[in-house]
Design a protein around this motif. Structure first.
Motif, PDB file in Angstrom:
ATOM      1  N   ASP A 217      17.299 -34.181  -7.217  1.00 52.87           N
ATOM      2  CA  ASP A 217      17.541 -33.577  -8.531  1.00 52.87           C
ATOM      3  C   ASP A 217      18.728 -34.247  -9.219  1.00 52.87           C
ATOM      4  O   ASP A 217      19.667 -33.605  -9.691  1.00 52.87           O
ATOM      5  CB  ASP A 217      17.787 -32.073  -8.397  1.00 52.87           C
ATOM      6  CG  ASP A 217      17.779 -31.363  -9.753  1.00 52.87           C
ATOM      7  OD1 ASP A 217      17.147 -31.894 -10.691  1.00 52.87           O
ATOM      8  OD2 ASP A 217      18.416 -30.296  -9.877  1.00 52.87           O
ATOM      9  N   ALA A 218      18.692 -35.568  -9.272  1.00 53.35           N
ATOM     10  CA  ALA A 218      19.765 -36.364  -9.870  1.00 53.35           C
ATOM     11  C   ALA A 218      19.200 -37.222 -10.990  1.00 53.35           C
ATOM     12  O   ALA A 218      18.017 -37.572 -10.984  1.00 53.35           O
ATOM     13  CB  ALA A 218      20.406 -37.261  -8.806  1.00 53.35           C
ATOM     14  N   PRO A 219      20.028 -37.583 -11.977  1.00 51.66           N
ATOM     15  CA  PRO A 219      19.555 -38.464 -13.048  1.00 51.66           C
ATOM     16  C   PRO A 219      19.082 -39.799 -12.489  1.00 51.66           C
ATOM     17  O   PRO A 219      19.633 -40.307 -11.501  1.00 51.66           O
ATOM     18  CB  PRO A 219      20.799 -38.649 -13.929  1.00 51.66           C
ATOM     19  CG  PRO A 219      21.681 -37.501 -13.603  1.00 51.66           C
ATOM     20  CD  PRO A 219      21.429 -37.173 -12.164  1.00 51.66           C
ATOM     21  N   LEU A 220      18.065 -40.365 -13.120  1.00 52.69           N
ATOM     22  CA  LEU A 220      17.489 -41.642 -12.686  1.00 52.69           C
ATOM     23  C   LEU A 220      17.688 -42.675 -13.781  1.00 52.69           C
ATOM     24  O   LEU A 220      17.270 -42.470 -14.925  1.00 52.69           O
ATOM     25  CB  LEU A 220      15.998 -41.467 -12.386  1.00 52.69           C
ATOM     26  CG  LEU A 220      15.180 -42.740 -12.139  1.00 52.69           C
ATOM     27  CD1 LEU A 220      15.717 -43.519 -10.957  1.00 52.69           C
ATOM     28  CD2 LEU A 220      13.703 -42.391 -11.949  1.00 52.69           C
ATOM     29  N   GLU A 221      18.334 -43.781 -13.434  1.00 54.49           N
ATOM     30  CA  GLU A 221      18.530 -44.873 -14.388  1.00 54.49           C
ATOM     31  C   GLU A 221      17.705 -46.078 -13.965  1.00 54.49           C
ATOM     32  O   GLU A 221      17.829 -46.569 -12.835  1.00 54.49           O
ATOM     33  CB  GLU A 221      19.998 -45.270 -14.491  1.00 54.49           C
ATOM     34  CG  GLU A 221      20.244 -46.333 -15.548  1.00 54.49           C
ATOM     35  CD  GLU A 221      21.681 -46.388 -15.987  1.00 54.49           C
ATOM     36  OE1 GLU A 221      22.013 -45.776 -17.025  1.00 54.49           O
ATOM     37  OE2 GLU A 221      22.482 -47.014 -15.276  1.00 54.49           O
TER      38      GLU A 221
ATOM     39  N   GLU B   1      13.953 -36.252 -19.716  1.00 51.20           N
ATOM     40  CA  GLU B   1      15.379 -36.032 -19.956  1.00 51.20           C
ATOM     41  C   GLU B   1      16.241 -36.555 -18.808  1.00 51.20           C
ATOM     42  O   GLU B   1      17.440 -36.785 -18.975  1.00 51.20           O
ATOM     43  CB  GLU B   1      15.670 -34.543 -20.162  1.00 51.20           C
ATOM     44  CG  GLU B   1      15.125 -33.959 -21.460  1.00 51.20           C
ATOM     45  CD  GLU B   1      13.618 -33.751 -21.424  1.00 51.20           C
ATOM     46  OE1 GLU B   1      13.043 -33.717 -20.304  1.00 51.20           O
ATOM     47  OE2 GLU B   1      13.001 -33.628 -22.504  1.00 51.20           O
ATOM     48  N   GLN B   2      15.626 -36.733 -17.644  1.00 46.06           N
ATOM     49  CA  GLN B   2      16.367 -37.214 -16.476  1.00 46.06           C
ATOM     50  C   GLN B   2      16.326 -38.733 -16.340  1.00 46.06           C
ATOM     51  O   GLN B   2      16.935 -39.288 -15.436  1.00 46.06           O
ATOM     52  CB  GLN B   2      15.778 -36.595 -15.196  1.00 46.06           C
ATOM     53  CG  GLN B   2      16.035 -35.104 -15.046  1.00 46.06           C
ATOM     54  CD  GLN B   2      17.380 -34.835 -14.403  1.00 46.06           C
ATOM     55  OE1 GLN B   2      18.387 -35.444 -14.761  1.00 46.06           O
ATOM     56  NE2 GLN B   2      17.394 -33.946 -13.428  1.00 46.06           N
ATOM     57  N   ILE B   3      15.604 -39.398 -17.252  1.00 47.51           N
ATOM     58  CA  ILE B   3      15.407 -40.846 -17.132  1.00 47.51           C
ATOM     59  C   ILE B   3      16.182 -41.578 -18.221  1.00 47.51           C
ATOM     60  O   ILE B   3      16.113 -41.218 -19.398  1.00 47.51           O
ATOM     61  CB  ILE B   3      13.915 -41.210 -17.251  1.00 47.51           C
ATOM     62  CG1 ILE B   3      13.069 -40.386 -16.284  1.00 47.51           C
ATOM     63  CG2 ILE B   3      13.716 -42.702 -17.001  1.00 47.51           C
ATOM     64  CD1 ILE B   3      11.576 -40.500 -16.542  1.00 47.51           C
ATOM     65  N   SER B   4      16.891 -42.615 -17.836  1.00 44.21           N
ATOM     66  CA  SER B   4      17.541 -43.493 -18.812  1.00 44.21           C
ATOM     67  C   SER B   4      17.192 -44.941 -18.476  1.00 44.21           C
ATOM     68  O   SER B   4      16.764 -45.243 -17.356  1.00 44.21           O
ATOM     69  CB  SER B   4      19.062 -43.302 -18.804  1.00 44.21           C
ATOM     70  OG  SER B   4      19.598 -43.588 -17.524  1.00 44.21           O
ATOM     71  N   GLU B   5      17.355 -45.821 -19.440  1.00 45.25           N
ATOM     72  CA  GLU B   5      17.038 -47.236 -19.262  1.00 45.25           C
ATOM     73  C   GLU B   5      18.254 -48.076 -19.643  1.00 45.25           C
ATOM     74  O   GLU B   5      18.969 -47.746 -20.583  1.00 45.25           O
ATOM     75  CB  GLU B   5      15.852 -47.640 -20.135  1.00 45.25           C
ATOM     76  CG  GLU B   5      14.583 -46.847 -19.885  1.00 45.25           C
ATOM     77  CD  GLU B   5      13.523 -47.124 -20.939  1.00 45.25           C
ATOM     78  OE1 GLU B   5      13.608 -48.191 -21.591  1.00 45.25           O
ATOM     79  OE2 GLU B   5      12.633 -46.274 -21.142  1.00 45.25           O
ATOM     80  N   LEU B   6      18.453 -49.159 -18.894  1.00 43.52           N
ATOM     81  CA  LEU B   6      19.581 -50.044 -19.180  1.00 43.52           C
ATOM     82  C   LEU B   6      19.190 -51.477 -18.884  1.00 43.52           C
ATOM     83  O   LEU B   6      18.602 -51.777 -17.842  1.00 43.52           O
ATOM     84  CB  LEU B   6      20.800 -49.655 -18.330  1.00 43.52           C
ATOM     85  CG  LEU B   6      22.059 -50.518 -18.527  1.00 43.52           C
ATOM     86  CD1 LEU B   6      22.597 -50.387 -19.959  1.00 43.52           C
ATOM     87  CD2 LEU B   6      23.130 -50.137 -17.519  1.00 43.52           C
TER      88      LEU B   6
END
Length: 286
Positions: free
Chosen positions: A29-33, A99-104
């Motif tokens: 249950d942690a943010p995923l980048e 909402e838990q997914i970001s891209e870099l």
């Protein structure tokens, strides 16, 4: 909050990285980048090329080369953005909230980028090989080995056809590295509800058997269902992989790079051998 970082590239391994990172995100249950790094070596060197390639004053040729280099760089950036968008779609379809997914996307060396993000990294997910070794199923990419030797964070190595493990194995030998791995497993929600096989291989002393019993008690105290095994074969590495196959283990957990560099040179590295030969995903703990 510490996050999961998934390394995305254009290799086949990226599909498995997406599947593994989606599983880990739902367990932790942690943010995923989703991270795509364009290595600096992928770009042509900048500067005055006339002296290097002997074109002299033929400036129109130099201008055309510079234009081609610029176009190539833009295309590589655009390709990376497409890969990240596709990875986002895959992990979302696997059940991760958008909402838990970001891209870099970064233009740097991969190890340098990961070291910069290390303080905020909870788990790193990588494929066994990148684009350069895409056709060799058991090859280990240079990036993976460099990262596993450099970072001090847990690294999940995703292999082909990744699926959520129904049981996992913790390779345990009573060493300092193994005990650190044991504590990390006991304290993490990553494997909660998944049966654990606690396995010791090779010649043992009575003290090591006592350590194995104590390790089992620790895991059971943390709520795990634990089976223990002592493997008598002298060849530890093949004994462990045979156990994995026989008991249908879904993930192998082990401490990484626990021996001195001199010992690794003399007898070879267990970590490196497992990276090349394991048929199931590896979780490497430092």
């Amino acid at each position: 909050m510490s996050k999961i970082i998934a390394c995305i590239d254009g290799s086949r391994a990226a599909i498995n990285v997406c599947a593994a990172s989606a599983w880990a995100q739902q367990q932790l249950d942690a943010p995923l980048e989703l991270l795509h790094v364009l290595e600096k070596t992928d770009y042509p060197a900048e500067g005055n090329m006339s002296g290097n390639i002997g074109l002299g004053t033929r400036e129109h040729l130099l201008e055309e080369l510079a234009e081609l280099d610029g176009k190539r760089s833009r295309l590589m950036l655009e390709q990376g953005r497409f890969m990240l968008a596709e990875a986002h779609k895959q992990v979302e379809e696997a059940g991760v909230s958008s909402e838990q997914i970001s891209e870099l996307q970064r233009h740097d060396f991969l190890v340098d980028t990961l070291l910069e993000f290390e303080p905020d990294t909870r788990l790193l997910v990588m494929g066994r090989q990148g684009e350069a070794h895409d056709s060799a199923s058991d090859a280990v990419g240079s990036h993976l080995e460099n990262v596993t030797r450099t970072l001090q964070k847990p690294i999940l190595v995703a292999l082909d056809n990744f699926k959520a493990p129904e049981r996992f194995m913790l390779a345990y030998d009573g060493s300092v590295t193994a005990n650190k791995a044991l504590k990390m497993v006991a304290q993490s929600p990553l494997f909660k509800g998944i049966p654990c096989h606690l396995v010791m291989a090779g010649k043992r002393l009575e003290r090591q058997r006592e350590q194995l019993a104590n390790a089992k008690t620790m895991l059971e105290g943390a709520g795990f269902e634990v089976s223990t095994a002592e493997l008598e074969q002298e060849e530890v590495r093949t004994a462990l992989l045979s156990y994995v196959e026989e008991h249908k283990i879904g993930m192998l957990v082990m401490g990484a790079w626990g021996h001195s560099r001199i010992r690794q040179f003399l007898v070879g590295s267990m970590t490196n051998w497992m990276l090349h030969n394991s048929k199931v995903p590896l979780l490497l703990l430092r």
